[in-house]
Structure formats: C-alpha cells, structure tokens
Write a protein that holds these residues in place. Sequence first.
Motif, mmCIF file in Angstrom:
data_model
loop_
_atom_site.group_PDB
_atom_site.id
_atom_site.type_symbol
_atom_site.label_atom_id
_atom_site.label_comp_id
_atom_site.label_asym_id
_atom_site.label_seq_id
_atom_site.Cartn_x
_atom_site.Cartn_y
_atom_site.Cartn_z
ATOM 1 N N LYS A 23 0.990 -0.830 -0.156
ATOM 2 C CA LYS A 23 -0.044 -0.400 -0.003
ATOM 3 C C LYS A 23 0.884 1.509 0.072
ATOM 4 O O LYS A 23 2.048 1.010 0.740
ATOM 5 C CB LYS A 23 -0.713 -0.269 1.180
ATOM 6 N N PHE A 24 0.044 2.492 -0.171
ATOM 7 C CA PHE A 24 0.985 3.685 -0.180
ATOM 8 C C PHE A 24 1.879 3.902 1.260
ATOM 9 O O PHE A 24 2.676 3.929 0.576
ATOM 10 C CB PHE A 24 -0.426 4.718 -0.870
ATOM 11 N N VAL A 25 1.055 4.093 1.731
ATOM 12 C CA VAL A 25 1.570 3.928 3.500
ATOM 13 C C VAL A 25 2.814 2.876 3.951
ATOM 14 O O VAL A 25 3.597 3.273 4.132
ATOM 15 C CB VAL A 25 0.466 3.760 4.707
ATOM 16 N N GLU A 117 -0.789 14.319 -6.746
ATOM 17 C CA GLU A 117 -1.635 13.401 -6.213
ATOM 18 C C GLU A 117 -1.669 11.952 -7.004
ATOM 19 O O GLU A 117 -2.101 12.313 -8.329
ATOM 20 C CB GLU A 117 -2.789 14.682 -6.250
ATOM 21 N N VAL A 118 -1.739 11.414 -6.121
ATOM 22 C CA VAL A 118 -1.408 9.617 -6.811
ATOM 23 C C VAL A 118 -2.986 9.073 -6.397
ATOM 24 O O VAL A 118 -3.158 9.341 -7.522
ATOM 25 C CB VAL A 118 -0.758 8.645 -5.302
ATOM 26 N N ASP A 120 -7.256 9.528 -3.713
ATOM 27 C CA ASP A 120 -7.497 11.086 -2.376
ATOM 28 C C ASP A 120 -6.029 10.952 -1.994
ATOM 29 O O ASP A 120 -5.959 10.118 -1.077
ATOM 30 C CB ASP A 120 -9.148 10.509 -2.687
ATOM 31 N N ARG A 121 -5.968 12.396 -1.349
ATOM 32 C CA ARG A 121 -5.163 11.925 0.299
ATOM 33 C C ARG A 121 -4.433 11.263 0.180
ATOM 34 O O ARG A 121 -3.456 10.778 1.192
ATOM 35 C CB ARG A 121 -6.425 12.000 1.215
ATOM 36 N N GLN A 122 -3.014 11.007 -0.963
ATOM 37 C CA GLN A 122 -2.411 10.922 -1.139
ATOM 38 C C GLN A 122 -1.476 11.242 -1.161
ATOM 39 O O GLN A 122 -1.397 11.344 -3.536
ATOM 40 C CB GLN A 122 -2.166 9.241 -1.754
ATOM 41 N N LEU A 123 -0.751 12.010 -1.619
ATOM 42 C CA LEU A 123 0.827 12.658 -2.112
ATOM 43 C C LEU A 123 2.300 12.531 -2.150
ATOM 44 O O LEU A 123 2.593 11.648 -1.182
ATOM 45 C CB LEU A 123 0.394 14.379 -0.949
ATOM 46 N N VAL A 124 2.749 12.449 -3.428
ATOM 47 C CA VAL A 124 4.261 12.395 -3.627
ATOM 48 C C VAL A 124 4.881 14.091 -3.275
ATOM 49 O O VAL A 124 3.911 14.845 -4.344
ATOM 50 C CB VAL A 124 4.371 11.484 -4.876
ATOM 51 N N GLY A 125 5.765 14.839 -2.505
ATOM 52 C CA GLY A 125 5.946 15.887 -1.864
ATOM 53 C C GLY A 125 7.150 15.827 -3.087
ATOM 54 O O GLY A 125 7.855 15.096 -2.253
ATOM 55 N N LYS A 148 9.013 9.594 -12.924
ATOM 56 C CA LYS A 148 9.742 8.489 -12.486
ATOM 57 C C LYS A 148 8.946 7.714 -10.722
ATOM 58 O O LYS A 148 8.138 6.754 -10.982
ATOM 59 C CB LYS A 148 10.670 8.386 -12.047
ATOM 60 N N ALA A 149 8.612 8.580 -10.319
ATOM 61 C CA ALA A 149 8.663 8.351 -8.960
ATOM 62 C C ALA A 149 6.699 7.502 -8.760
ATOM 63 O O ALA A 149 6.800 6.852 -8.227
ATOM 64 C CB ALA A 149 8.145 8.899 -7.770
ATOM 65 N N PHE A 150 6.061 8.159 -9.206
ATOM 66 C CA PHE A 150 4.594 8.027 -9.725
ATOM 67 C C PHE A 150 4.519 6.399 -10.486
ATOM 68 O O PHE A 150 4.044 5.379 -9.971
ATOM 69 C CB PHE A 150 3.817 8.450 -11.040
#
Length: 155
Positions: A23-25, A117-118, A120-125, A148-150
């Motif tokens: 998962k994202f987290v 924004e990846v 909803d409420r999941q972001l890459v800064g 690349k990160a995405f």
Amino acid sequence: MRLLPVLLLALTACAACTTSAPKFVDADPCSLLRSGDVGELKGTPARSGQACDFTFDSLTAELTLREAAFADESQKLLADGGYGGAIAGGEGESNNRPLTTRCTDSSGVVTCDAVLEVRDRQLVGIQVVQRSTDRNVVGQVMQTLAAKAFERLPK
C-alpha cells in the motif's frame, strides 16, 4: 464428517497464504528514485520516516510520501507563484495525475517544490535544488523525478 475439518483447515491455510499488494503508506520513499533518472546517484539515499534525500550528479532531491488534501497542499504553492500541471498516469488522459510546482531562484541556485496527487489524500512531495539560472530547466527535471516516482509507487 472428517472431510469438513480438513476442508476448513485447507481454506484457512489458503487465506493465510494470500498476500495483499503493498500500500501507499507501506511504500519505501527511497525506492522511488534511482541512478539514471536524472544523472548518477551519489551515495545511498538517506531515509527519515516517509521522506528520502537523494544526491544526483548536479542536484539534490527530497521525496516525501504524505497523506493530505491535494487542494490544500497545492494552494500553498499556487499562492506563492506556483503553477499547475499533470503527470501521465497510464492509459488515457483521464488517468493523468495533477501536479503543482513552484520554482524560485536565489544567487544562481534554483529550488523547485512540487506536490503530486497519486490518489485521494495520497501525495508525493518533491523538492529539487540545483545550481542553475533557469527555473524552467530545473522544473522539467523535477517533473521527470515526479513521473519516475509515480511509475514506481505500488498501484
């Protein structure tokens, strides 16, 4: 009657064997950028929680995974001279992901901050710092790193 407990045991064992997708987290931010993305990676990326610092040939980048509202994080960059864009998110234009970027320069060093924004409420800064006098070039480098990160994030 003996068949029922054996069948139940087999079903329980099968359920325990299935693995869910990461998962994202759970994503490791240090696994999202690699040598060759925008030059050779120098040393080992340094992780601190959900952030990772990378040093490439001519720039440094900090990548952070965070859970927040894109509109709020985007507005912070837009209010200070940022601009909106998008990263291709797979098949079709409807899958493009919104990206907001702000670049500033000070004494020949350009700093670009972005939020992608990846979901909803999941972001890459991402923050990229490079010695340069051209904000557009550094902004394009930052967009390359965001893409690349995405690509490498668990789906």
